[in-house]
Design an enzyme around this catalytic site. Structure first.
Site, PDB file in Angstrom:
ATOM      1  N   HIS A  37       0.800  -1.232   0.000  1.00 24.65           N
ATOM      2  CA  HIS A  37       0.000   0.000   0.000  1.00 24.65           C
ATOM      3  C   HIS A  37       0.834   1.285   0.000  1.00 24.65           C
ATOM      4  O   HIS A  37       0.482   2.268   0.643  1.00 24.65           O
ATOM      5  CB  HIS A  37      -0.945   0.007   1.197  1.00 24.65           C
ATOM      6  CG  HIS A  37      -2.014  -1.037   1.153  1.00 24.65           C
ATOM      7  ND1 HIS A  37      -2.507  -1.563  -0.020  1.00 24.65           N
ATOM      8  CD2 HIS A  37      -2.697  -1.662   2.160  1.00 24.65           C
ATOM      9  CE1 HIS A  37      -3.451  -2.454   0.268  1.00 24.65           C
ATOM     10  NE2 HIS A  37      -3.581  -2.531   1.557  1.00 24.65           N
ATOM     11  N   HIS A  82      -9.885   1.960   0.655  1.00 24.09           N
ATOM     12  CA  HIS A  82      -9.725   0.757   1.477  1.00 24.09           C
ATOM     13  C   HIS A  82     -10.749   0.723   2.620  1.00 24.09           C
ATOM     14  O   HIS A  82     -10.406   0.416   3.762  1.00 24.09           O
ATOM     15  CB  HIS A  82      -8.299   0.723   2.042  1.00 24.09           C
ATOM     16  CG  HIS A  82      -7.818  -0.637   2.449  1.00 24.09           C
ATOM     17  ND1 HIS A  82      -8.369  -1.337   3.502  1.00 24.09           N
ATOM     18  CD2 HIS A  82      -6.826  -1.412   1.955  1.00 24.09           C
ATOM     19  CE1 HIS A  82      -7.728  -2.483   3.653  1.00 24.09           C
ATOM     20  NE2 HIS A  82      -6.786  -2.559   2.713  1.00 24.09           N
ATOM     21  N   GLU A 131     -11.993  -3.892  -2.897  1.00 24.92           N
ATOM     22  CA  GLU A 131     -11.123  -2.855  -3.444  1.00 24.92           C
ATOM     23  C   GLU A 131     -10.959  -3.035  -4.954  1.00 24.92           C
ATOM     24  O   GLU A 131     -10.306  -3.972  -5.394  1.00 24.92           O
ATOM     25  CB  GLU A 131      -9.757  -2.908  -2.766  1.00 24.92           C
ATOM     26  CG  GLU A 131      -9.788  -2.800  -1.257  1.00 24.92           C
ATOM     27  CD  GLU A 131      -8.566  -3.433  -0.626  1.00 24.92           C
ATOM     28  OE1 GLU A 131      -7.457  -2.914  -0.852  1.00 24.92           O
ATOM     29  OE2 GLU A 131      -8.707  -4.461   0.068  1.00 24.92           O
TER      30      GLU A 131
END
Length: 351
Positions: free
Chosen positions: A107, A181, A316
């Protein structure tokens, strides 16, 4: 459509606001310009009573103390990159390997896009309010090449549709994969497990992963596996078919159902409250994570409610994980003169 803006706090002397959008149907969405975090989504159920359907906090201080990406943007590259390495034009870039269990890049690193204060502008139309968050990610930030000019739009309309749009351009070749997210629980953020939810995914294939959560490169069928959500299935039933009841997989969208430029990605339904959430996107894939790791640390959300494993799930929409290192995956490369642009809609209602 209505909006309110209040001060949420400060980070490094920069003001952080909380923007709440509401429509005529009683739906409310709260977002903050710190990490583009969606802190709250209130949606009426079949009985007309609203519940907050995303996991999150009521204060900036709690977000600053750490969280598992509750409602935040993930970037510059969401999901994982193997060993934090990728090559562009014969040059190899080394990123941080910031996920301790797997020793992979996750991420965007320990200070990804979720840990910056973004500027923002509001756009009001007859049937929607859009918040355009924007920032410049400089060349070399978190190890990524290129100065990236990014706009992330989050908006609510009168049709109970929540919009997540991304747009970016760069001054040198780079890689990019941006997602929201949020963790969803359509029964309410404080209602326990999502095992009773029913899920449908617009996918026939997925990308399996090794023990380090990096895709093996294979593309496998969902048929005859516990990952098969081609037709509506109770999540808890399929959890019994996979090790530890754990889902954290990239599903490849088949594009069989379209609405204009959007592809059907997912439909999530809670039979108890009657709430549903349909996900439409221009992205090629969707990551389904059922929150099995939420019990790894004590997370106390709004009103002090403790979030346990399976207390919320993520859907996602994204490019493929580790795509910088898999030539047969859709390319995440962005070149100067090109525009990265993807759109996702989360449509809420009851049935």
């Amino acid at each position: 459509m209505e909006k309110t803006i209040v001060k949420f706090g400060e980070v490094d002397g920069k003001v952080v606001d909380l923007i709440t959008l509401s429509n005529k149907n009683g739906m409310k969405v709260s977002v903050t310009n710190y990490g583009c975090i969606v802190t709250s989504i209130e949606v009426p159920g079949r009985d007309g009573k609203a519940a907050d359907v995303v996991l999150g906090y009521e204060s900036l201080e709690k977000y600053l103390a750490g969280h598992p990406f509750f409602g935040a943007i993930a970037g510059r590259f969401a999901n994982r990159i193997q060993d934090g390495k990728f090559s562009l034009d014969d040059y190899t870039y080394q990123l941080e390997t910031n996920e301790p269990p797997t020793v992979q890049h996750l991420h965007g690193g320990s200070k990804g896009f979720d840990k910056y204060v973004w500027g923002y502008d509001l756009e009001e139309t007859e049937g929607a309010i859009l918040v355009h968050f924007h920032r410049i990610s400089v060349d070399g930030e978190s190890g990524y090449p290129g100065t990236l000019d990014v706009t992330h739009t989050i908006g609510l309309d009168e049709e109970n549709q929540l919009h997540y749009n991304f747009r970016a351009h760069t001054d040198k070749p780079t890689v990019i994969n941006l997602v929201n997210h949020s963790y969803y629980n359509l029964a309410g953020h404080d209602s326990g497990s999502v095992a009773g939810h029913e899920l449908t995914l617009g996918a026939d294939f997925y990308t399996p992963v090794a023990e380090n959560m990096i895709p093996t490169g294979e593309i496998l069928k969902l048929a005859d596996t516990g990952l098969d959500f081609r037709t509506a299935a109770k999540i808890g039933d399929n959890m019994e078919k996979v090790e530890g009841g754990a889902f954290d997989f990239n599903f490849i969208l088949n594009g069989a159902k379209k609405e204009g430029e959007y592809t059907f990605a997912a439909d999530l339904y809670d039979p108890e409250s009657g709430r549903f959430m349909t996900v439409l996107t221009t992205q090629p894939a969707i990551q389904f994570y059922n929150g099995f790791k939420l019990s790894n640390k004590p997370w106390f959300g709004r009103s002090g409610y403790k979030y346990e494993a399976f207390g919320g799930l993520c859907l996602e929409t994204q490019g493929f994980p580790d795509s910088p290192n898999k030539a047969h995956f859709p390319s995440p490369r962005l070149n100067p003169g090109e525009i990265y642009e993807h759109k996702t809609i989360h449509r809420f209602g009851t049935r």
